[in-house]
Design a protein around this motif. Structure first.
Motif, PDB file in Angstrom:
ATOM      1  N   PHE A  23       0.959  -1.010  -0.216  1.00  0.00           N
ATOM      2  CA  PHE A  23       0.033   0.119   0.102  1.00  0.00           C
ATOM      3  C   PHE A  23       0.998   1.105   0.044  1.00  0.00           C
ATOM      4  O   PHE A  23       0.642   2.193  -0.733  1.00  0.00           O
ATOM      5  CB  PHE A  23      -0.934   0.072   1.161  1.00  0.00           C
ATOM      6  CG  PHE A  23      -1.778   1.084   1.519  1.00  0.00           C
ATOM      7  CD1 PHE A  23      -2.209   2.239   0.383  1.00  0.00           C
ATOM      8  CD2 PHE A  23      -2.232   1.476   2.736  1.00  0.00           C
ATOM      9  CE1 PHE A  23      -2.978   3.192   0.563  1.00  0.00           C
ATOM     10  CE2 PHE A  23      -3.118   2.581   2.791  1.00  0.00           C
ATOM     11  CZ  PHE A  23      -3.539   3.335   1.617  1.00  0.00           C
ATOM     12  N   TYR A  24       1.773   1.285   0.852  1.00  0.00           N
ATOM     13  CA  TYR A  24       2.864   2.593   0.971  1.00  0.00           C
ATOM     14  C   TYR A  24       3.493   2.752  -0.249  1.00  0.00           C
ATOM     15  O   TYR A  24       3.634   3.958  -0.950  1.00  0.00           O
ATOM     16  CB  TYR A  24       3.863   2.326   2.001  1.00  0.00           C
ATOM     17  CG  TYR A  24       4.653   3.494   2.259  1.00  0.00           C
ATOM     18  CD1 TYR A  24       4.348   4.574   3.100  1.00  0.00           C
ATOM     19  CD2 TYR A  24       6.017   3.513   1.565  1.00  0.00           C
ATOM     20  CE1 TYR A  24       5.059   5.555   3.145  1.00  0.00           C
ATOM     21  CE2 TYR A  24       6.799   4.757   1.691  1.00  0.00           C
ATOM     22  CZ  TYR A  24       6.272   5.750   2.657  1.00  0.00           C
ATOM     23  OH  TYR A  24       7.017   6.807   2.840  1.00  0.00           O
TER      24      TYR A  24
ATOM     25  N   ARG B  33       3.784   6.586  -4.964  1.00  0.00           N
ATOM     26  CA  ARG B  33       3.931   7.169  -6.350  1.00  0.00           C
ATOM     27  C   ARG B  33       3.488   8.656  -6.559  1.00  0.00           C
ATOM     28  O   ARG B  33       3.809   9.337  -7.501  1.00  0.00           O
ATOM     29  CB  ARG B  33       2.846   6.210  -7.442  1.00  0.00           C
ATOM     30  CG  ARG B  33       3.617   4.707  -7.545  1.00  0.00           C
ATOM     31  CD  ARG B  33       2.560   4.154  -8.577  1.00  0.00           C
ATOM     32  NE  ARG B  33       3.196   2.801  -8.528  1.00  0.00           N
ATOM     33  CZ  ARG B  33       2.385   1.795  -9.143  1.00  0.00           C
ATOM     34  NH1 ARG B  33       1.495   1.990 -10.239  1.00  0.00           N
ATOM     35  NH2 ARG B  33       2.907   0.652  -9.420  1.00  0.00           N
ATOM     36  N   VAL B  34       2.751   9.001  -5.644  1.00  0.00           N
ATOM     37  CA  VAL B  34       2.218  10.563  -5.721  1.00  0.00           C
ATOM     38  C   VAL B  34       3.353  11.237  -4.890  1.00  0.00           C
ATOM     39  O   VAL B  34       3.997  12.327  -5.545  1.00  0.00           O
ATOM     40  CB  VAL B  34       1.007  10.793  -4.799  1.00  0.00           C
ATOM     41  CG1 VAL B  34       0.514  12.196  -4.835  1.00  0.00           C
ATOM     42  CG2 VAL B  34      -0.027   9.777  -5.247  1.00  0.00           C
ATOM     43  N   HIS B  35       3.715  10.877  -3.634  1.00  0.00           N
ATOM     44  CA  HIS B  35       4.977  11.659  -2.916  1.00  0.00           C
ATOM     45  C   HIS B  35       4.990  10.744  -1.703  1.00  0.00           C
ATOM     46  O   HIS B  35       4.119  10.244  -1.054  1.00  0.00           O
ATOM     47  CB  HIS B  35       4.696  12.990  -2.666  1.00  0.00           C
ATOM     48  CG  HIS B  35       5.854  13.690  -2.073  1.00  0.00           C
ATOM     49  ND1 HIS B  35       6.160  13.692  -0.819  1.00  0.00           N
ATOM     50  CD2 HIS B  35       6.474  14.529  -2.749  1.00  0.00           C
ATOM     51  CE1 HIS B  35       7.276  14.487  -0.743  1.00  0.00           C
ATOM     52  NE2 HIS B  35       7.636  15.093  -1.758  1.00  0.00           N
TER      53      HIS B  35
ATOM     54  N   VAL C  78       1.253  10.001   4.963  1.00  0.00           N
ATOM     55  CA  VAL C  78      -0.301  10.473   5.817  1.00  0.00           C
ATOM     56  C   VAL C  78      -1.360   9.844   5.415  1.00  0.00           C
ATOM     57  O   VAL C  78      -2.253   9.445   6.067  1.00  0.00           O
ATOM     58  CB  VAL C  78      -0.331  12.166   5.272  1.00  0.00           C
ATOM     59  CG1 VAL C  78      -1.502  12.506   5.852  1.00  0.00           C
ATOM     60  CG2 VAL C  78       0.574  12.847   6.036  1.00  0.00           C
ATOM     61  N   PHE C  79      -1.242   9.575   3.839  1.00  0.00           N
ATOM     62  CA  PHE C  79      -2.711   8.685   3.450  1.00  0.00           C
ATOM     63  C   PHE C  79      -2.724   7.175   4.010  1.00  0.00           C
ATOM     64  O   PHE C  79      -3.864   6.963   4.425  1.00  0.00           O
ATOM     65  CB  PHE C  79      -2.650   8.750   1.916  1.00  0.00           C
ATOM     66  CG  PHE C  79      -3.907   8.357   1.255  1.00  0.00           C
ATOM     67  CD1 PHE C  79      -5.189   8.917   1.431  1.00  0.00           C
ATOM     68  CD2 PHE C  79      -3.799   7.039   0.735  1.00  0.00           C
ATOM     69  CE1 PHE C  79      -6.336   8.344   1.069  1.00  0.00           C
ATOM     70  CE2 PHE C  79      -5.202   6.677   0.130  1.00  0.00           C
ATOM     71  CZ  PHE C  79      -6.230   7.328   0.208  1.00  0.00           C
ATOM     72  N   THR C  80      -1.500   6.753   4.114  1.00  0.00           N
ATOM     73  CA  THR C  80      -1.517   5.180   4.705  1.00  0.00           C
ATOM     74  C   THR C  80      -2.109   5.518   6.087  1.00  0.00           C
ATOM     75  O   THR C  80      -2.718   4.679   6.461  1.00  0.00           O
ATOM     76  CB  THR C  80      -0.156   4.806   4.548  1.00  0.00           C
ATOM     77  OG1 THR C  80       0.141   4.693   3.256  1.00  0.00           O
ATOM     78  CG2 THR C  80      -0.250   3.116   4.992  1.00  0.00           C
ATOM     79  N   LEU C  81      -1.404   6.449   6.950  1.00  0.00           N
ATOM     80  CA  LEU C  81      -1.978   6.400   8.406  1.00  0.00           C
ATOM     81  C   LEU C  81      -3.511   6.840   8.406  1.00  0.00           C
ATOM     82  O   LEU C  81      -3.893   6.141   9.177  1.00  0.00           O
ATOM     83  CB  LEU C  81      -1.007   7.623   9.001  1.00  0.00           C
ATOM     84  CG  LEU C  81      -1.178   7.880  10.392  1.00  0.00           C
ATOM     85  CD1 LEU C  81      -0.849   6.706  11.189  1.00  0.00           C
ATOM     86  CD2 LEU C  81      -0.289   9.192  10.854  1.00  0.00           C
TER      87      LEU C  81
ATOM     88  N   TRP D 278       5.333   8.292 -14.478  1.00  0.00           N
ATOM     89  CA  TRP D 278       3.923   9.085 -14.456  1.00  0.00           C
ATOM     90  C   TRP D 278       3.683   9.808 -13.452  1.00  0.00           C
ATOM     91  O   TRP D 278       2.584  10.102 -12.773  1.00  0.00           O
ATOM     92  CB  TRP D 278       2.902   8.131 -14.992  1.00  0.00           C
ATOM     93  CG  TRP D 278       2.947   7.646 -16.392  1.00  0.00           C
ATOM     94  CD1 TRP D 278       3.425   6.268 -16.504  1.00  0.00           C
ATOM     95  CD2 TRP D 278       2.712   8.265 -17.552  1.00  0.00           C
ATOM     96  NE1 TRP D 278       3.469   6.149 -18.164  1.00  0.00           N
ATOM     97  CE2 TRP D 278       3.190   7.440 -18.587  1.00  0.00           C
ATOM     98  CE3 TRP D 278       2.306   9.641 -17.902  1.00  0.00           C
ATOM     99  CZ2 TRP D 278       2.935   7.564 -20.057  1.00  0.00           C
ATOM    100  CZ3 TRP D 278       2.224  10.065 -19.188  1.00  0.00           C
ATOM    101  CH2 TRP D 278       2.660   9.121 -20.238  1.00  0.00           C
ATOM    102  N   ARG D 279       4.744  10.291 -12.497  1.00  0.00           N
ATOM    103  CA  ARG D 279       4.323  10.827 -11.210  1.00  0.00           C
ATOM    104  C   ARG D 279       3.751  12.157 -11.269  1.00  0.00           C
ATOM    105  O   ARG D 279       2.884  12.323 -10.533  1.00  0.00           O
ATOM    106  CB  ARG D 279       5.674  11.025 -10.593  1.00  0.00           C
ATOM    107  CG  ARG D 279       5.677  11.765  -9.065  1.00  0.00           C
ATOM    108  CD  ARG D 279       7.073  12.173  -8.480  1.00  0.00           C
ATOM    109  NE  ARG D 279       7.813  10.933  -8.192  1.00  0.00           N
ATOM    110  CZ  ARG D 279       7.544  10.021  -6.956  1.00  0.00           C
ATOM    111  NH1 ARG D 279       6.838  10.495  -6.087  1.00  0.00           N
ATOM    112  NH2 ARG D 279       8.397   8.918  -6.794  1.00  0.00           N
TER     113      ARG D 279
END
Length: 434
Positions: A68-69, A74-76, A82-85, A368-369
């Motif tokens: 998942f991380y 791939r975004v940053h 933050v999003f994973t948390l 494709w970042r």
């Protein structure tokens, strides 16, 4: 072992299904059926996209990305953290885990308390519930043996009994759809699928499933990924059948007794009609097993994740922390937890969907970042503003209303597509400059 046998693969698929199939999965399909009436199957198509399709794609996306991380990175890297948390906290101790105890209490205990409920009943029930979940979750690599072989087959048998009763002796026929489902039942069903939280859960369950596959004897990483993907499709197939059965039960029950306040009461009406007091015991067992399965899976995957960001605290301690915190929050009550869930899910669910879909169209994350940054960024801004508005904090009302599909709850789709196009243009512009 090079790969799993068909029997072991089915057990892994059943284990993943049991981790998905918890409180919301039991409540929302029958509630949808009772409200949608003659539009049930149109609404179920939309529901299936967000409650089955995206979760299966999420399992595949995470398996192919290496985690998942790694997918979110791939975004940053900061966004990934933050999003994973946020995702783990949402499907963990803040919302989903407490909901398993609250929902199962409402269905497994409350109907038997009578008119003079015992004030400490929920406290005692949730204490026992989380003690059992914690004990089983202490060995996450053995979930296949405990969930796939024992609890899940029992759950499926009970659901089949309820469905068969409605098929042989239906309480009524499909009624007229309620106002919410008279126009746009497909979109309404799509949005209702958010409430299962399974797309968010899919991004985290892969690590536990991979652990169970390795425990069986598969060592090669590429084979583990392949078997995880197969398990995802097996779990998705079972969800299709179970959701369809529950939606039908809800539709014929709603047609006979009228729409209930929630899916739990719809099922209560169905089993009372079919099996009397024995039906209430059966329904209590269904809710207890389903919610316990999901609770165990969520405690396991959340504890595994937090071991990676705070390695000094062992898995068992994290499992105890999550069980204890969830125990406290669960006593707030199901209604309050569901009220909080809606704006939170509307904020992060669209971002998860976009991230999953981008992983199939743009597999090379480094190359494709710019697409990931722009598409996820635009989606996140709109979904967060929309969620704040639902919570009573209105920042840009006029601007948001200008977005296509915003009044339908899908205002994030056009920004996501626009972000993707901007990201593609930036990619080619940067290449041209270099």
């Amino acid at each position: 072992m090079e790969k799993l046998s068909s029997q072991k693969l089915m057990l892994i698929g059943l284990t993943l299904f049991s981790m998905f199939f918890g409180a919301g999965n039991l409540i929302f399909p029958p509630f949808l059926g009772s409200l949608a009436g003659s539009h049930t199957w149109t609404a179920m198509i939309g529901f299936g996209i967000t409650a089955i399709g995206f979760p299966v794609l999420g399992v595949v996306a995470v398996a192919r990305s290496g985690g998942f991380y790694e997918l979110a990175e791939r975004v940053h890297p900061k966004f990934a953290f933050v999003f994973t948390l946020l995702n783990y906290l949402s499907i963990g101790p803040c919302l989903a885990i407490p909901r398993t105890a609250s929902t199962s209490f409402e269905m497994a205990v409350v109907p038997f308390l009578g008119n003079d409920p015992f004030p400490a009943a929920q406290f005692l029930y949730s204490a026992v519930f989380f003690a059992i979940a914690f004990a089983v979750a202490l060995n996450p690599d053995r979930l296949t043996q405990r969930l796939g072989k024992i609890l899940t087959p029992c759950l499926l048998v009970l659901i089949v009994v309820v469905f068969a009763g409605c098929a042989v002796h239906p309480p009524g026929t499909y009624g007229a759809p309620a106002e919410a489902y008279r126009s746009g039942p497909l979109i309404k069903g799509f949005l209702e699928g958010y409430m299962t939280m399974d797309t968010l859960a899919a991004l985290t369950f892969g690590v536990v499933i991979a652990l169970n596959i390795k425990a069986i004897g598969v060592e090669k990483e590429s084979v583990v990924v392949g078997e995880t993907i197969k398990a995802g499709f097996i779990a998705g197939g079972i969800l299709v059948l179970v959701y369809g059965a529950l939606a039908h039960v809800g539709a014929v029950t709603g047609g006979a007794f009228g729409p209930a306040d929630n899916g739990a009461r719809t099922l209560n009406q169905a089993v009372r009609y079919l099996y009397g007091n024995t039906g209430l015991v059966m329904l209590a067992a269904i809710f207890f097993i389903a919610c316990l399965n999901t609770c165990i899976g969520l405690i396991s995957c959340c504890s595994k994740y937090f071991c990676t960001i705070v390695p000094g605290i062992p898995y068992r301690v994290w499992a105890l922390i999550f069980a204890a915190v969830s125990f406290i929050i669960s006593n707030v009550g199901l209604t309050r937890i569901l009220e909080i869930s809606v704006p939170v899910l509307n904020a992060i669910y669209p971002v998860a969907i976009v991230l999953i879909l981008l992983s199939f169209g743009f597999r090379d994350g480094m190359r494709w970042r710019s697409v990931y940054i722009c598409s996820v960024g635009f989606t996140g801004v709109v979904s967060v503003l929309s969620a704040l508005e639902q919570a009573g904090i209105i920042l840009l009302p006029k601007a948001l209303l200008m977005l296509p599909l915003y009044t339908m709850g899908l205002g994030w789709i056009v920004p996501a597509l626009a972000g993707m196009m901007v990201g593609i243009l930036l990619k080619f512009f940067i290449n041209k400059e270099n």
